[in-house]
Scaffold this motif. Structure first.
Motif, short mmCIF file in Angstrom:
data_model
loop_
_atom_site.label_atom_id
_atom_site.label_comp_id
_atom_site.label_asym_id
_atom_site.label_seq_id
_atom_site.Cartn_x
_atom_site.Cartn_y
_atom_site.Cartn_z
N PRO A 151 -2.65 -18.76 -7.01
CA PRO A 151 -2.25 -18.49 -8.40
C PRO A 151 -2.94 -19.38 -9.43
CG PRO A 151 -0.49 -19.63 -7.23
CD PRO A 151 -1.51 -19.26 -6.21
N PHE A 152 -3.43 -20.54 -8.99
CA PHE A 152 -4.07 -21.46 -9.91
C PHE A 152 -5.48 -21.80 -9.42
CE2 PHE A 152 0.53 -22.89 -9.84
CZ PHE A 152 0.92 -22.03 -10.88
N VAL A 153 -6.39 -21.94 -10.38
CA VAL A 153 -7.79 -22.28 -10.06
C VAL A 153 -8.17 -23.49 -10.89
CG1 VAL A 153 -10.19 -21.55 -10.26
CG2 VAL A 153 -8.46 -19.93 -9.45
N ALA A 154 -8.64 -24.52 -10.20
CA ALA A 154 -9.13 -25.73 -10.87
C ALA A 154 -10.65 -25.68 -10.86
CB ALA A 154 -8.63 -26.98 -10.17
N ARG A 175 -14.87 -19.26 -26.71
CA ARG A 175 -14.48 -17.86 -26.76
C ARG A 175 -13.29 -17.57 -25.86
NH1 ARG A 175 -15.18 -15.09 -22.61
NH2 ARG A 175 -13.04 -14.44 -22.84
N LEU A 176 -13.28 -18.17 -24.68
CA LEU A 176 -12.16 -17.94 -23.77
C LEU A 176 -10.87 -18.51 -24.34
CD1 LEU A 176 -10.95 -17.00 -21.11
CD2 LEU A 176 -11.72 -19.15 -20.08
N ALA A 177 -10.93 -19.70 -24.95
CA ALA A 177 -9.73 -20.28 -25.54
C ALA A 177 -9.17 -19.39 -26.64
CB ALA A 177 -10.03 -21.67 -26.09
N LEU A 178 -10.05 -18.83 -27.46
CA LEU A 178 -9.60 -17.92 -28.51
C LEU A 178 -8.92 -16.69 -27.92
CD1 LEU A 178 -12.69 -18.13 -30.88
CD2 LEU A 178 -10.39 -19.02 -31.37
N ASP A 179 -9.47 -16.16 -26.85
CA ASP A 179 -8.88 -14.97 -26.24
C ASP A 179 -7.57 -15.27 -25.53
OD1 ASP A 179 -10.88 -13.43 -27.24
OD2 ASP A 179 -11.86 -12.98 -25.33
N LEU A 180 -7.47 -16.44 -24.92
CA LEU A 180 -6.19 -16.83 -24.32
C LEU A 180 -5.11 -16.93 -25.39
CD1 LEU A 180 -7.41 -19.51 -21.76
CD2 LEU A 180 -6.07 -17.50 -21.17
N ALA A 181 -5.44 -17.58 -26.50
CA ALA A 181 -4.46 -17.70 -27.59
C ALA A 181 -4.10 -16.33 -28.15
CB ALA A 181 -5.02 -18.60 -28.69
N ALA A 182 -5.09 -15.46 -28.29
CA ALA A 182 -4.82 -14.11 -28.78
C ALA A 182 -3.91 -13.34 -27.84
CB ALA A 182 -6.13 -13.35 -28.98
N GLY A 196 -25.04 -18.80 -15.31
CA GLY A 196 -24.28 -19.76 -16.11
C GLY A 196 -22.82 -19.81 -15.72
N ALA A 197 -21.95 -19.92 -16.73
CA ALA A 197 -20.52 -20.08 -16.48
C ALA A 197 -19.87 -18.85 -15.88
CB ALA A 197 -19.81 -20.45 -17.78
N VAL A 198 -20.54 -17.71 -15.93
CA VAL A 198 -20.00 -16.52 -15.28
C VAL A 198 -19.78 -16.79 -13.79
CG1 VAL A 198 -20.45 -14.09 -14.75
CG2 VAL A 198 -21.06 -15.02 -16.99
N ALA A 199 -20.52 -17.74 -13.23
CA ALA A 199 -20.31 -18.10 -11.83
C ALA A 199 -18.87 -18.55 -11.59
CB ALA A 199 -21.29 -19.20 -11.42
N ARG A 200 -18.29 -19.23 -12.56
CA ARG A 200 -16.89 -19.65 -12.40
C ARG A 200 -15.96 -18.45 -12.36
NH1 ARG A 200 -17.93 -23.50 -16.82
NH2 ARG A 200 -18.61 -25.49 -15.94
N THR A 201 -16.26 -17.45 -13.16
CA THR A 201 -15.45 -16.23 -13.15
C THR A 201 -15.55 -15.55 -11.79
OG1 THR A 201 -15.87 -15.98 -15.52
CG2 THR A 201 -15.01 -14.06 -14.34
N ILE A 202 -16.75 -15.49 -11.24
CA ILE A 202 -16.94 -14.91 -9.91
C ILE A 202 -16.12 -15.68 -8.87
CG2 ILE A 202 -18.66 -14.55 -8.08
CD1 ILE A 202 -20.69 -14.03 -10.39
N GLY A 203 -16.12 -17.01 -8.97
CA GLY A 203 -15.34 -17.81 -8.05
C GLY A 203 -13.85 -17.58 -8.22
N ARG A 261 -4.68 -18.23 -12.85
CA ARG A 261 -5.73 -17.27 -12.51
C ARG A 261 -5.52 -15.92 -13.19
NH1 ARG A 261 -6.18 -13.41 -8.43
NH2 ARG A 261 -8.34 -12.90 -7.82
N SER A 262 -4.28 -15.45 -13.23
CA SER A 262 -4.01 -14.14 -13.83
C SER A 262 -4.33 -14.14 -15.32
CB SER A 262 -2.55 -13.75 -13.61
OG SER A 262 -1.67 -14.73 -14.15
N ALA A 263 -3.99 -15.24 -16.03
CA ALA A 263 -4.28 -15.32 -17.47
C ALA A 263 -5.78 -15.42 -17.70
CB ALA A 263 -3.57 -16.53 -18.06
N PHE A 264 -6.45 -16.21 -16.89
CA PHE A 264 -7.90 -16.39 -17.02
C PHE A 264 -8.62 -15.06 -16.86
CE2 PHE A 264 -11.94 -17.11 -14.73
CZ PHE A 264 -12.61 -17.89 -15.65
N LEU A 265 -8.28 -14.32 -15.82
CA LEU A 265 -8.98 -13.05 -15.57
C LEU A 265 -8.60 -11.99 -16.60
CD1 LEU A 265 -8.84 -12.89 -11.66
CD2 LEU A 265 -10.75 -13.60 -13.13
#
Length: 281
Positions: A78-81, A178-185, A64-71, A157-161
């Protein structure tokens, strides 16, 4: 492929959409990493043969979306689209989104306006984001967000990871919440910038509406269990279950997977929960 901005890598996650990939990949004006989610239609081989400049990461199964994290981990920019196999960033938009992130170090991500199909209709989700009721900081452009659409988003990329990327519990779809909540946190701002544009030509190979309702309800249930205060979590799960029989079955599926979610439970701070309540109202 022309490189529009050296600061950006486009990460595409795909499964069994060979034709869509071969059509959309030439539109990406950046380094591209394709993460193939265990395709059985020859997607990875076809891309490797047709676009040798694309880095192909082959996964043995669909994560699933974990593939994006692997990428994103494999990227060095510094930025991933993010893009899907049926979406791509409009000319100039990768550069413009990268400039916004570079100029505003508190921004964790930028979400673009989505134009759907050859008629280029504005996606209703984009209209909702433009009208976000969240208070916007003067120093941050666009409309403040507590959610996004992955295929139209550029992340720092640094914030995402640091926020964990997309997780193996929710997987797909509905992975963004879930990711949006964790970024805000984590103190990161998120913005919708309508001058940045992504094109989306939905593939005919998609889940039927009932199956998608089920899957989104499952994701909402798991995210609530992982991140919301208990009162909010119970209210959210009840609200989702009340929408339709498909939603109820998705909630039941999510509750069956609750142990995995509860092992990762980390409720968001009060101020993030208050932002979410404002959006719900």
């Amino acid at each position: 492929m022309d490189i529009e901005d050296e600061r950006v890598t486009v990460v595409v996650a795909s499964r069994d959409r060979r034709d869509e990939l071969l059509a959309s990949l030439p539109a990406h004006r950046a380094r591209v990493i394709l993460v193939d989610n265990g395709s059985t239609d020859g997607s990875a081989d076809a891309v490797a043969a047709t676009f040798p400049e694309v880095r192909v990461i082959r996964l043995p199964r669909n994560v699933g979306a974990v593939a994006r994290t692997i990428g994103a981990r494999a990227a060095t920019t510094p930025f991933v689209a993010f893009a899907d196999d049926d979406s791509w960033w409009a000319p100039g938009s990768l550069h413009d989104a990268a400039d916004v992130l570079a100029d505003h170090p508190r921004l964790g991500l930028v979400c673009a306006k989505i134009l759907v199909g050859s008629e280029e209709r504005t996606d209703p989700v984009s209209e909702e984001m433009a009208a976000s009721p969240l208070p916007q900081e003067v120093s941050v452009p666009g409309s403040a967000l507590l959610g996004f659409v992955a295929c139209a988003t550029m992340v720092r990329r640094s914030a995402f990871l640091a926020s964990g990327g997309f997780d193996p519990v929710v997987r797909f779809p509905g992975e963004e919440e879930r990711l949006a909540l964790d970024l805000a946190a984590g103190g990161w701002a998120m913005s919708y910038v309508q001058d940045v544009v992504v094109h989306h030509h939905p593939s005919p190979s998609r889940q039927p509406p009932g199956a998608r309702q089920h899957a989104m309800a499952r994701a909402a249930t798991l995210t609530a269990l992982m991140r919301l205060p208990w009162r909010d979590a119970v209210g959210r799960i009840r609200q989702v279950a009340a929408q339709s029989p498909n939603h109820r079955s998705g909630v039941v599926r999510g509750l069956c997977e609750a142990p995995a979610a509860l092992r990762r439970r980390r409720p968001v701070p009060a101020e993030v929960a208050a932002m979410r309540r404002l959006l719900v109202r």
